[in-house]
Design a protein around this motif. Structure first.
Motif, PDB file in Angstrom:
ATOM      1  N   ALA A 148      64.700 -42.542  -5.606  1.00 59.22           N
ATOM      2  CA  ALA A 148      65.047 -42.065  -4.262  1.00 59.22           C
ATOM      3  C   ALA A 148      66.287 -41.174  -4.314  1.00 59.22           C
ATOM      4  O   ALA A 148      66.357 -40.157  -3.617  1.00 59.22           O
ATOM      5  CB  ALA A 148      65.262 -43.248  -3.322  1.00 59.22           C
ATOM      6  N   MET A 149      67.255 -41.537  -5.147  1.00 57.29           N
ATOM      7  CA  MET A 149      68.453 -40.700  -5.277  1.00 57.29           C
ATOM      8  C   MET A 149      68.107 -39.356  -5.907  1.00 57.29           C
ATOM      9  O   MET A 149      68.648 -38.325  -5.509  1.00 57.29           O
ATOM     10  CB  MET A 149      69.528 -41.417  -6.102  1.00 57.29           C
ATOM     11  N   LEU A 150      67.208 -39.359  -6.891  1.00 55.47           N
ATOM     12  CA  LEU A 150      66.778 -38.096  -7.506  1.00 55.47           C
ATOM     13  C   LEU A 150      66.131 -37.199  -6.453  1.00 55.47           C
ATOM     14  O   LEU A 150      66.465 -36.019  -6.352  1.00 55.47           O
ATOM     15  CB  LEU A 150      65.813 -38.361  -8.662  1.00 55.47           C
TER      16      LEU A 150
ATOM     17  N   VAL B 230      72.948 -39.028 -10.721  1.00 57.45           N
ATOM     18  CA  VAL B 230      71.744 -39.860 -10.778  1.00 57.45           C
ATOM     19  C   VAL B 230      71.465 -40.242 -12.238  1.00 57.45           C
ATOM     20  O   VAL B 230      71.160 -41.398 -12.534  1.00 57.45           O
ATOM     21  CB  VAL B 230      70.532 -39.144 -10.142  1.00 57.45           C
ATOM     22  N   LEU B 231      71.613 -39.281 -13.131  1.00 56.61           N
ATOM     23  CA  LEU B 231      71.449 -39.562 -14.564  1.00 56.61           C
ATOM     24  C   LEU B 231      72.507 -40.572 -15.018  1.00 56.61           C
ATOM     25  O   LEU B 231      72.204 -41.518 -15.749  1.00 56.61           O
ATOM     26  CB  LEU B 231      71.555 -38.267 -15.373  1.00 56.61           C
ATOM     27  N   GLY B 232      73.744 -40.402 -14.547  1.00 63.28           N
ATOM     28  CA  GLY B 232      74.813 -41.347 -14.886  1.00 63.28           C
ATOM     29  C   GLY B 232      74.509 -42.749 -14.393  1.00 63.28           C
ATOM     30  O   GLY B 232      74.757 -43.731 -15.091  1.00 63.28           O
TER      31      GLY B 232
ATOM     32  N   LEU C 277      80.002 -28.549  -0.507  1.00 59.18           N
ATOM     33  CA  LEU C 277      80.629 -29.616  -1.280  1.00 59.18           C
ATOM     34  C   LEU C 277      79.724 -30.835  -1.232  1.00 59.18           C
ATOM     35  O   LEU C 277      79.346 -31.294  -0.155  1.00 59.18           O
ATOM     36  CB  LEU C 277      82.000 -29.966  -0.700  1.00 59.18           C
ATOM     37  N   PHE C 278      79.386 -31.357  -2.397  1.00 58.30           N
ATOM     38  CA  PHE C 278      78.459 -32.481  -2.532  1.00 58.30           C
ATOM     39  C   PHE C 278      79.191 -33.759  -2.894  1.00 58.30           C
ATOM     40  O   PHE C 278      80.021 -33.765  -3.793  1.00 58.30           O
ATOM     41  CB  PHE C 278      77.445 -32.204  -3.646  1.00 58.30           C
ATOM     42  N   ASP C 279      78.836 -34.825  -2.206  1.00 61.20           N
ATOM     43  CA  ASP C 279      79.283 -36.165  -2.571  1.00 61.20           C
ATOM     44  C   ASP C 279      78.279 -36.642  -3.617  1.00 61.20           C
ATOM     45  O   ASP C 279      77.266 -37.234  -3.293  1.00 61.20           O
ATOM     46  CB  ASP C 279      79.284 -37.075  -1.336  1.00 61.20           C
ATOM     47  N   ARG C 280      78.526 -36.272  -4.854  1.00 67.39           N
ATOM     48  CA  ARG C 280      77.685 -36.528  -6.023  1.00 67.39           C
ATOM     49  C   ARG C 280      76.604 -35.459  -6.173  1.00 67.39           C
ATOM     50  O   ARG C 280      76.183 -34.853  -5.206  1.00 67.39           O
ATOM     51  CB  ARG C 280      77.058 -37.918  -6.008  1.00 67.39           C
ATOM     52  N   GLY C 281      76.162 -35.264  -7.416  1.00 67.12           N
ATOM     53  CA  GLY C 281      75.124 -34.299  -7.730  1.00 67.12           C
ATOM     54  C   GLY C 281      74.048 -34.915  -8.603  1.00 67.12           C
ATOM     55  O   GLY C 281      74.071 -36.123  -8.885  1.00 67.12           O
TER      56      GLY C 281
END
Length: 180
Positions: free
Chosen positions: A62-64, A90-92, A82-86
């Protein structure tokens, strides 16, 4: 252009969302909410199990999907975002949890780029708080920040650590380094 997509990463509870909200409200910058929090809220409301404490693989998928969609929307809209995570986050997350890593995720994190500079919000115990969507302990927040820093560097990004300072000091740091 991917240079106009700026990621703020780090561990949970390190002030990323608060900083992005401030940059949007006080400086008019476009921001993208963290996918994980949005997904948790949706899953709790609908009775779903794509939650980090119930079904981590479904949560990761779902995050991907969220990261792919929001990246594409920002590119289509144009301007600085500006993104709160990229996608690399998700890979991390998958690495942190020891999940199998789908080829689609690995490829997306490597090929669908963001701006060359990524801001890392370090784990900061003084501001860390648990809530209904954040159940990790501080030690996991520290591990997450470390993995994100290492992963973005591995992918060729320049990782700048945000200062442990006031909200305005953090905002000024980001603004000084952003391609406005």
């Amino acid at each position: 252009m991917s240079e106009s997509l700026i990621v703020i990463t780090g561990g949970p509870g390190a002030g990323k969302s608060t900083l992005l909200e401030h940059l949007h409200r006080h400086h008019g910058l476009n921001t993208v909410e963290e996918g994980g929090r949005a997904i948790i809220r949706e899953q709790l409301a609908s009775g779903g199990d794509a939650l980090p404490w119930a079904n981590r693989e479904a949560f990761c998928q779902a995050m991907l999907a969220h990261a792919l969609t929001t990246r594409e929307r920002a590119l289509d809209a144009g301007g600085l975002w500006l993104f709160d995570r990229g996608l690399p986050d998700v890979l991390g997350y998958a690495r942190l949890c020891g999940l199998p890593i789908p080829e689609e995720l690995e490829t997306a994190a490597r090929e669908l780029r963001y701006g060359p500079t990524v801001f890392l919000a370090p784990a900061w115990e003084a501001i860390y708080r648990n809530d209904a969507e954040r159940r990790q302990d501080f030690a996991e927040a520290q591990r997450t920040a470390t993995i994100m820093s290492e992963l973005y560097a591995e992918l060729g990004y320049r990782v700048l650590e945000l200062p442990r300072g006031s909200l305005e000091e953090r905002a000024e740091f980001v603004l000084a380094e952003c391609p406005l």
